[in-house]
Write a protein that holds these residues in place. Structure first.
Motif, mmCIF file in Angstrom:
data_model
loop_
_atom_site.group_PDB
_atom_site.id
_atom_site.type_symbol
_atom_site.label_atom_id
_atom_site.label_comp_id
_atom_site.label_asym_id
_atom_site.label_seq_id
_atom_site.Cartn_x
_atom_site.Cartn_y
_atom_site.Cartn_z
ATOM 1 N N HIS A 31 0.663 11.690 10.509
ATOM 2 C CA HIS A 31 -0.527 11.053 9.920
ATOM 3 C C HIS A 31 -0.333 9.548 9.845
ATOM 4 O O HIS A 31 0.566 9.072 9.149
ATOM 5 C CB HIS A 31 -0.843 11.618 8.536
ATOM 6 C CG HIS A 31 -2.285 11.440 8.193
ATOM 7 N ND1 HIS A 31 -2.851 10.193 8.022
ATOM 8 C CD2 HIS A 31 -3.287 12.328 8.046
ATOM 9 C CE1 HIS A 31 -4.138 10.328 7.767
ATOM 10 N NE2 HIS A 31 -4.434 11.612 7.777
ATOM 11 N N PRO A 32 -1.156 8.777 10.557
ATOM 12 C CA PRO A 32 -0.948 7.325 10.603
ATOM 13 C C PRO A 32 -1.080 6.638 9.250
ATOM 14 O O PRO A 32 -0.543 5.551 9.065
ATOM 15 C CB PRO A 32 -2.032 6.834 11.567
ATOM 16 C CG PRO A 32 -3.062 7.901 11.592
ATOM 17 C CD PRO A 32 -2.332 9.196 11.322
ATOM 18 N N SER A 33 -1.744 7.262 8.287
ATOM 19 C CA SER A 33 -1.910 6.654 6.966
ATOM 20 C C SER A 33 -0.713 6.874 6.049
ATOM 21 O O SER A 33 -0.562 6.189 5.051
ATOM 22 C CB SER A 33 -3.160 7.221 6.279
ATOM 23 O OG SER A 33 -4.298 6.912 7.040
ATOM 24 N N SER A 34 0.121 7.848 6.377
ATOM 25 C CA SER A 34 1.246 8.196 5.519
ATOM 26 C C SER A 34 2.450 7.316 5.834
ATOM 27 O O SER A 34 3.068 7.436 6.892
ATOM 28 C CB SER A 34 1.621 9.672 5.704
ATOM 29 O OG SER A 34 2.639 10.035 4.802
ATOM 30 N N LEU A 35 2.787 6.451 4.893
ATOM 31 C CA LEU A 35 3.916 5.533 5.086
ATOM 32 C C LEU A 35 5.231 6.125 4.592
ATOM 33 O O LEU A 35 6.298 5.700 5.019
ATOM 34 C CB LEU A 35 3.643 4.225 4.359
ATOM 35 C CG LEU A 35 2.359 3.495 4.764
ATOM 36 C CD1 LEU A 35 2.176 2.245 3.901
ATOM 37 C CD2 LEU A 35 2.370 3.161 6.245
ATOM 38 N N GLY A 36 5.158 7.088 3.695
ATOM 39 C CA GLY A 36 6.358 7.718 3.156
ATOM 40 C C GLY A 36 6.008 8.645 2.010
ATOM 41 O O GLY A 36 4.951 8.514 1.392
ATOM 42 N N ARG A 56 -1.449 3.846 3.640
ATOM 43 C CA ARG A 56 -2.309 2.733 4.045
ATOM 44 C C ARG A 56 -3.505 3.380 4.726
ATOM 45 O O ARG A 56 -3.403 3.896 5.833
ATOM 46 C CB ARG A 56 -1.619 1.757 4.981
ATOM 47 C CG ARG A 56 -2.546 0.575 5.324
ATOM 48 C CD ARG A 56 -1.906 -0.513 6.166
ATOM 49 N NE ARG A 56 -1.214 0.021 7.316
ATOM 50 C CZ ARG A 56 0.087 -0.164 7.563
ATOM 51 N NH1 ARG A 56 0.825 -0.875 6.741
ATOM 52 N NH2 ARG A 56 0.642 0.355 8.633
ATOM 53 N N VAL A 57 -4.620 3.398 4.019
ATOM 54 C CA VAL A 57 -5.849 4.007 4.522
ATOM 55 C C VAL A 57 -6.888 2.910 4.672
ATOM 56 O O VAL A 57 -7.142 2.163 3.727
ATOM 57 C CB VAL A 57 -6.367 5.101 3.561
ATOM 58 C CG1 VAL A 57 -7.720 5.614 4.001
ATOM 59 C CG2 VAL A 57 -5.372 6.237 3.466
#
Length: 149
Positions: A31-36, A56-57
């Motif tokens: 998921h590109p929005s999930s940073l950690g 980061r959405v």
């Protein structure tokens, strides 16, 4: 409330897909929005378990605490999130097996913390969130179908 629904067909068994998507430690890989993620991240979560996600959405950074509300392995999983600073959301994963794999459906329903953010969502943010959701499922399919059988 805003609702975003996405579906993808993955050529992997339903249990494999379910275990992968419900294990938070895997989220940043697809998921590109999930940073950690932190907390319970190394297993498929059950009701009442929580995980904290840095995200980061639509170019907005934040932190959300997700709590598992439902688990019907390997067919359905529901999490509720509370965003630091306001806002909330629910994600529902629905999985349907067939002879050659799994249909994976992801529903995201979210509420903005105030009227200004709700207006911004209608004008700009929703389109970005939709694009990120489409990309997430494209990456998920790639991650799972690339792995050895």
């Amino acid at each position: 409330m805003t609702r975003i629904h996405n579906t993808v067909r993955i050529e992997k068994p339903v249990q494999r897909v379910y275990d992968y998507v419900t294990t938070p430690g895997n989220w940043p890989a697809w998921h590109p929005s999930s940073l950690g993620v932190s907390g319970a991240t190394d297993h498929s979560l059950g009701p009442g378990e929580r995980v904290t996600e840095e995200f980061r959405v639509a170019r907005r950074r934040g932190r959300v605490v997700w709590t598992v509300r439902e688990r019907e392995a390997p067919r359905r999983w529901v999490i509720d999130g509370r965003v630091e600073g306001g806002g909330s959301g629910t994600i529902v994963y629905a999985l349907t097996p067939d002879a050659n794999g799994t249909t994976f459906e992801r529903d995201l329903v979210y509420a903005m913390p105030n009227r200004l953010m709700a207006l911004l969502d209608r004008l700009v943010l929703r389109r970005r969130v939709e694009a990120e959701s489409i990309e997430a499922l494209r990456r998920l399919k790639g991650e799972l179908e690339r792995e050895a059988v």
